[in-house]
Design a protein around this motif. Structure first.
Motif, PDB file in Angstrom:
ATOM      1  N   ILE A   1      29.211  33.329  38.649  1.00  0.00           N
ATOM      2  CA  ILE A   1      29.934  34.534  38.213  1.00  0.00           C
ATOM      3  C   ILE A   1      31.417  34.267  38.438  1.00  0.00           C
ATOM      4  N   GLY A   2      32.155  34.102  37.337  1.00  0.00           N
ATOM      5  CA  GLY A   2      33.582  33.820  37.418  1.00  0.00           C
ATOM      6  C   GLY A   2      33.886  32.428  36.915  1.00  0.00           C
ATOM      7  N   ALA A   3      34.716  32.365  35.859  1.00  0.00           N
ATOM      8  CA  ALA A   3      35.116  31.069  35.274  1.00  0.00           C
ATOM      9  C   ALA A   3      36.545  30.731  35.653  1.00  0.00           C
ATOM     10  N   GLY A   4      36.949  31.134  36.864  1.00  0.00           N
ATOM     11  CA  GLY A   4      38.253  30.727  37.386  1.00  0.00           C
ATOM     12  C   GLY A   4      38.197  29.255  37.765  1.00  0.00           C
ATOM     13  N   PRO A   5      39.267  28.706  38.345  1.00  0.00           N
ATOM     14  CA  PRO A   5      39.268  27.272  38.654  1.00  0.00           C
ATOM     15  C   PRO A   5      38.112  26.878  39.562  1.00  0.00           C
ATOM     16  N   VAL A   6      37.772  27.755  40.490  1.00  0.00           N
ATOM     17  CA  VAL A   6      36.733  27.409  41.464  1.00  0.00           C
ATOM     18  C   VAL A   6      35.346  27.469  40.814  1.00  0.00           C
TER      19      VAL A   6
ATOM     20  N   ASP B   1      32.084  35.310  32.584  1.00  0.00           N
ATOM     21  CA  ASP B   1      33.386  35.871  32.972  1.00  0.00           C
ATOM     22  C   ASP B   1      33.716  37.087  32.120  1.00  0.00           C
ATOM     23  N   ALA B   2      34.350  38.040  32.772  1.00  0.00           N
ATOM     24  CA  ALA B   2      34.740  39.270  32.088  1.00  0.00           C
ATOM     25  C   ALA B   2      35.850  39.011  31.078  1.00  0.00           C
ATOM     26  N   LEU B   3      36.638  37.965  31.325  1.00  0.00           N
ATOM     27  CA  LEU B   3      37.725  37.654  30.403  1.00  0.00           C
ATOM     28  C   LEU B   3      37.197  36.892  29.191  1.00  0.00           C
TER      29      LEU B   3
ATOM     30  N   ILE C   1      38.343  31.116  29.743  1.00  0.00           N
ATOM     31  CA  ILE C   1      38.077  30.583  31.080  1.00  0.00           C
ATOM     32  C   ILE C   1      39.403  30.401  31.828  1.00  0.00           C
ATOM     33  N   GLY C   2      39.309  30.227  33.162  1.00  0.00           N
ATOM     34  CA  GLY C   2      40.519  29.869  33.924  1.00  0.00           C
ATOM     35  C   GLY C   2      40.962  30.889  34.954  1.00  0.00           C
ATOM     36  N   GLY C   3      40.368  32.098  34.942  1.00  0.00           N
ATOM     37  CA  GLY C   3      40.694  33.100  35.964  1.00  0.00           C
ATOM     38  C   GLY C   3      42.192  33.331  36.073  1.00  0.00           C
ATOM     39  N   GLN C   4      42.684  33.406  37.310  1.00  0.00           N
ATOM     40  CA  GLN C   4      44.105  33.716  37.534  1.00  0.00           C
ATOM     41  C   GLN C   4      45.019  32.675  36.892  1.00  0.00           C
ATOM     42  N   CYS C   5      44.590  31.408  36.889  1.00  0.00           N
ATOM     43  CA  CYS C   5      45.462  30.344  36.342  1.00  0.00           C
ATOM     44  C   CYS C   5      45.774  30.610  34.868  1.00  0.00           C
TER      45      CYS C   5
ATOM     46  N   PRO D   1      54.065  25.773  37.176  1.00  0.00           N
ATOM     47  CA  PRO D   1      53.558  24.542  37.779  1.00  0.00           C
ATOM     48  C   PRO D   1      52.892  24.801  39.129  1.00  0.00           C
ATOM     49  N   ILE D   2      51.764  24.149  39.348  1.00  0.00           N
ATOM     50  CA  ILE D   2      51.093  24.191  40.657  1.00  0.00           C
ATOM     51  C   ILE D   2      51.384  22.825  41.294  1.00  0.00           C
ATOM     52  N   TYR D   3      51.714  22.833  42.569  1.00  0.00           N
ATOM     53  CA  TYR D   3      52.119  21.582  43.216  1.00  0.00           C
ATOM     54  C   TYR D   3      51.122  21.082  44.260  1.00  0.00           C
TER      55      TYR D   3
ATOM     56  N   GLY E   1      33.906  37.266  28.067  1.00  0.00           N
ATOM     57  CA  GLY E   1      34.135  38.636  27.601  1.00  0.00           C
ATOM     58  C   GLY E   1      33.027  39.577  28.013  1.00  0.00           C
ATOM     59  N   GLN E   2      32.363  39.275  29.116  1.00  0.00           N
ATOM     60  CA  GLN E   2      31.308  40.178  29.607  1.00  0.00           C
ATOM     61  C   GLN E   2      31.233  40.126  31.132  1.00  0.00           C
ATOM     62  N   ARG E   3      31.041  41.300  31.679  1.00  0.00           N
ATOM     63  CA  ARG E   3      30.998  41.417  33.134  1.00  0.00           C
ATOM     64  C   ARG E   3      29.556  41.406  33.590  1.00  0.00           C
ATOM     65  N   VAL E   4      29.280  40.786  34.756  1.00  0.00           N
ATOM     66  CA  VAL E   4      27.924  40.893  35.302  1.00  0.00           C
ATOM     67  C   VAL E   4      27.830  42.262  35.953  1.00  0.00           C
ATOM     68  N   ASP E   5      26.972  43.077  35.398  1.00  0.00           N
ATOM     69  CA  ASP E   5      26.861  44.445  35.901  1.00  0.00           C
ATOM     70  C   ASP E   5      25.708  44.616  36.875  1.00  0.00           C
TER      71      ASP E   5
ATOM     72  N   ALA F   1      31.983  33.381  42.193  1.00  0.00           N
ATOM     73  CA  ALA F   1      33.346  32.821  42.269  1.00  0.00           C
ATOM     74  C   ALA F   1      34.254  33.829  41.575  1.00  0.00           C
ATOM     75  N   ALA F   2      34.199  35.053  42.078  1.00  0.00           N
ATOM     76  CA  ALA F   2      34.742  36.190  41.324  1.00  0.00           C
ATOM     77  C   ALA F   2      36.179  36.545  41.678  1.00  0.00           C
ATOM     78  N   GLY F   3      36.849  35.728  42.491  1.00  0.00           N
ATOM     79  CA  GLY F   3      38.244  36.037  42.831  1.00  0.00           C
ATOM     80  C   GLY F   3      38.355  37.425  43.423  1.00  0.00           C
ATOM     81  N   ALA F   4      39.271  38.212  42.853  1.00  0.00           N
ATOM     82  CA  ALA F   4      39.435  39.585  43.345  1.00  0.00           C
ATOM     83  C   ALA F   4      38.556  40.552  42.555  1.00  0.00           C
ATOM     84  N   GLY F   5      37.696  39.988  41.700  1.00  0.00           N
ATOM     85  CA  GLY F   5      36.813  40.833  40.900  1.00  0.00           C
ATOM     86  C   GLY F   5      37.070  40.622  39.428  1.00  0.00           C
ATOM     87  N   ALA F   6      36.308  41.330  38.616  1.00  0.00           N
ATOM     88  CA  ALA F   6      36.410  41.136  37.167  1.00  0.00           C
ATOM     89  C   ALA F   6      37.774  41.598  36.681  1.00  0.00           C
TER      90      ALA F   6
HETATM   91  P1  FAD Z   1      39.948  33.667  40.045  1.00  0.00           P
HETATM   92  O1  FAD Z   1      40.916  32.678  39.537  1.00  0.00           O
HETATM   93  O2  FAD Z   1      40.470  34.997  40.481  1.00  0.00           O
HETATM   94  O3  FAD Z   1      38.818  33.874  38.937  1.00  0.00           O
HETATM   95  C1  FAD Z   1      37.785  34.781  39.127  1.00  0.00           C
HETATM   96  C2  FAD Z   1      37.176  35.112  37.783  1.00  0.00           C
HETATM   97  O4  FAD Z   1      35.964  35.846  38.013  1.00  0.00           O
HETATM   98  C3  FAD Z   1      38.059  36.005  36.922  1.00  0.00           C
HETATM   99  O5  FAD Z   1      38.298  35.373  35.683  1.00  0.00           O
HETATM  100  C4  FAD Z   1      37.253  37.311  36.771  1.00  0.00           C
HETATM  101  O6  FAD Z   1      37.393  37.917  35.486  1.00  0.00           O
HETATM  102  C5  FAD Z   1      35.823  36.828  37.001  1.00  0.00           C
HETATM  103  N1  FAD Z   1      34.908  37.881  37.485  1.00  0.00           N
HETATM  104  C6  FAD Z   1      34.974  38.571  38.632  1.00  0.00           C
HETATM  105  N2  FAD Z   1      33.948  39.440  38.752  1.00  0.00           N
HETATM  106  C7  FAD Z   1      33.210  39.302  37.634  1.00  0.00           C
HETATM  107  C8  FAD Z   1      32.038  39.929  37.136  1.00  0.00           C
HETATM  108  N3  FAD Z   1      31.366  40.880  37.804  1.00  0.00           N
HETATM  109  N4  FAD Z   1      31.568  39.546  35.931  1.00  0.00           N
HETATM  110  C9  FAD Z   1      32.219  38.588  35.212  1.00  0.00           C
HETATM  111  N5  FAD Z   1      33.333  37.967  35.630  1.00  0.00           N
HETATM  112  C10 FAD Z   1      33.824  38.311  36.826  1.00  0.00           C
HETATM  113  N6  FAD Z   1      46.731  28.779  44.488  1.00  0.00           N
HETATM  114  C11 FAD Z   1      46.992  27.500  44.872  1.00  0.00           C
HETATM  115  O7  FAD Z   1      46.128  26.837  45.472  1.00  0.00           O
HETATM  116  N7  FAD Z   1      48.210  26.918  44.590  1.00  0.00           N
HETATM  117  C12 FAD Z   1      49.204  27.580  43.916  1.00  0.00           C
HETATM  118  O8  FAD Z   1      50.284  27.052  43.704  1.00  0.00           O
HETATM  119  C13 FAD Z   1      48.940  28.920  43.473  1.00  0.00           C
HETATM  120  N8  FAD Z   1      49.871  29.628  42.779  1.00  0.00           N
HETATM  121  C14 FAD Z   1      49.586  30.903  42.385  1.00  0.00           C
HETATM  122  C15 FAD Z   1      50.551  31.608  41.630  1.00  0.00           C
HETATM  123  C16 FAD Z   1      50.286  32.893  41.215  1.00  0.00           C
HETATM  124  C17 FAD Z   1      51.323  33.638  40.396  1.00  0.00           C
HETATM  125  C18 FAD Z   1      49.034  33.507  41.543  1.00  0.00           C
HETATM  126  C19 FAD Z   1      48.733  34.902  41.080  1.00  0.00           C
HETATM  127  C20 FAD Z   1      48.077  32.820  42.280  1.00  0.00           C
HETATM  128  C21 FAD Z   1      48.344  31.516  42.712  1.00  0.00           C
HETATM  129  N9  FAD Z   1      47.410  30.790  43.436  1.00  0.00           N
HETATM  130  C22 FAD Z   1      47.673  29.502  43.805  1.00  0.00           C
HETATM  131  C23 FAD Z   1      46.112  31.378  43.821  1.00  0.00           C
HETATM  132  C24 FAD Z   1      44.991  30.840  42.920  1.00  0.00           C
HETATM  133  O9  FAD Z   1      45.260  31.143  41.553  1.00  0.00           O
HETATM  134  C25 FAD Z   1      43.666  31.454  43.351  1.00  0.00           C
HETATM  135  O10 FAD Z   1      43.406  31.039  44.683  1.00  0.00           O
HETATM  136  C26 FAD Z   1      42.548  30.957  42.418  1.00  0.00           C
HETATM  137  O11 FAD Z   1      42.749  31.386  41.091  1.00  0.00           O
HETATM  138  C27 FAD Z   1      41.199  31.470  42.915  1.00  0.00           C
HETATM  139  O12 FAD Z   1      40.240  30.969  42.042  1.00  0.00           O
HETATM  140  P2  FAD Z   1      38.810  31.669  41.860  1.00  0.00           P
HETATM  141  O13 FAD Z   1      38.104  30.834  40.850  1.00  0.00           O
HETATM  142  O14 FAD Z   1      38.229  31.877  43.208  1.00  0.00           O
HETATM  143  O15 FAD Z   1      39.128  33.132  41.313  1.00  0.00           O
END
Ligand code: FAD
Length: 346
Positions: free
Chosen positions: A11-16, A35-37, A40-44, A52-54, A85-89, A119-124
């Motif tokens: 759950i979550g297509a962010g980097p992790v 992923d709800a978005l 792919i790629g979450g916050q990135c 740039p990420i360093y 484009g769909q959330r796990v409900d 791997a939902a980050g801060a949520g959908a």
């Molecule tokens: P996220 O990237 O938050 O992805 C989670 C995904 O899960 C989202 O796409 C969300 O839509 C999806 N999701 C959640 N709940 C649901 C659900 N119920 N159903 C479907 N989808 C769902 N980190 C570094 O290490 N180095 C850096 O230099 C750095 N720079 C940053 C700069 C900025 C401006 C910001 C905002 C963050 C930065 N970070 C950096 C932090 C980094 O981006 C996060 O630590 C990282 O994105 C976390 O990855 P994640 O995959 O855990 O979660």
């Protein structure tokens, strides 16, 4: 109703989440990723595609979008199935504890899996929609038309007439990126000041009148068109003066909101919107459900992408015996395993 089956649902297509596909693949586990978005790629991707990420090992510098591209390539040999484009409900255990999981998405897709990685980050993520009548009927149109809250590829908007709304970095950066790609850009903001990097704002102002018109101080007022086809956007000043901007697409950059939402209802222990896990294997308080990346917490947790990558490896290694009748994983380095994905069935 078609039920799809896989080893692991992520759950979550962010980097992790993307790296978890690779780690699961390396131990022979197939994944579906939700992923709800729309991308792919979450916050990135959503918050800082161009920044740039360093601190990614092996990349002295890489942009948010660049990292996502590399992660997608690294995961590709394992043929992940993406549901975007769909959330796990809903998450259920129809056969009781230890009997696998059934997940239902907001689009009604049902996926059954032996284990779940959150791997939902801060949520959908969801967009902050401007309050315009019928806006949802113009969303999700292909070919760079209709209403969008994210841009994945500038090329999608080639030769389109675009209204970009918002005054922050995303709005300004995308106006600069799309200039010369789109046929016309209307840059709409409610005041003549922008909350973006001064250098970018200077570039934006320099383009005013050259394929890009800064339309200030105006706010979005209405969408023109029908049957999902956008033909223009009406904007309005605080005094009520209106303008009609002919457009194929509206890109609205008013930020994204995130919401742990349904995940908080699935019976796992929570700690201030995070999921406490055992740092040895990233398992949550519910056996078979793992949490990695920003959503996972434990003593000393560092919220960094590289931490999440290591957690993905721990979770994949812990899931292997769960889905293989308790058989322990024979540890091997990636260098000993041959080309990633070479054993994956088509
Ligand atoms: P996220 O990237 O938050 O992805 C989670 C995904 O899960 C989202 O796409 C969300 O839509 C999806 N999701 C959640 N709940 C649901 C659900 N119920 N159903 C479907 N989808 C769902 N980190 C570094 O290490 N180095 C850096 O230099 C750095 N720079 C940053 C700069 C900025 C401006 C910001 C905002 C963050 C930065 N970070 C950096 C932090 C980094 O981006 C996060 O630590 C990282 O994105 C976390 O990855 P994640 O995959 O855990 O979660």
């Amino acid at each position: 109703m078609t039920v799809q089956k896989t080893d692991v649902v992520i759950i979550g297509a962010g980097p992790v989440g993307l790296f978890a596909v690779f780690e699961c693949g390396m131990v022979g586990l197939n994944c579906h990723v939700i992923d709800a978005l729309d991308a792919i790629g979450g916050q990135c991707s959503a918050l800082y595609p161009e920044k740039p990420i360093y601190d990614i090992p092996g990349f002295p510098q890489i942009s948010g979008a660049g990292l996502v591209e590399q992660l997608e390539l690294q995961a590709a040999p394992f043929k992940p199935v993406y549901h975007l484009g769909q959330r796990v409900d809903k998450l259920e255990q129809p056969n009781g504890v230890g009997g696998g999981f059934r997940l239902t998405t907001s689009k009604g897709n049902v996926i059954e899996a032996g284990a779940v990685i959150i791997a939902a980050g801060a949520g959908a993520f969801g967009p902050n929609r401007p309050p315009l009548a019928n806006i949802e009927s113009f969303e999700g149109q292909p070919g760079g038309c209709g209403v969008h809250y994210l841009v994945r590829r500038a090329e999608d908007f080639r030769a389109r007439r675009i209204v970009i709304a918002g005054g922050g970095d995303s709005a300004v950066d995308w106006a600069l990126m799309l200039h010369g790609v789109a046929a016309q850009i209307w840059f709409v903001h409610r005041r003549d000041q922008f909350r973006a990097a001064p250098d970018s704002v200077a570039k934006l102002r320099a383009l005013d009148g050259y394929g890009l018109d800064i339309v200030v101080p105006y706010q979005l007022d209405a969408l023109e068109g029908g049957n999902g086809v956008l033909t223009g956007v009406t904007v309005k000043t605080l005094e009520g003066q209106t303008r009609s901007l002919p457009a194929d697409a509206l890109l609205a950059f008013f930020g994204l909101k995130s919401d742990l939402g349904p995940i908080a209802q699935w019976g796992m222990e929570l700690d201030r919107h995070h999921l406490p896990v055992d740092p040895a294997n990233c398992q949550t308080s519910v056996p078979g459900i793992f949490a990695i990346g920003d959503v996972a917490t434990y003593r000393g947790k560092l919220k960094l992408i590289l931490t999440g990558f290591a957690e993905a490896a721990s979770a994949a290694h812990a899931i292997y015996p769960l889905l293989n009748d308790g058989k322990p994983l024979h540890f091997e380095y990636s260098t000993s395993k041959g080309t990633p994905g070479s054993g994956v069935k088509a």
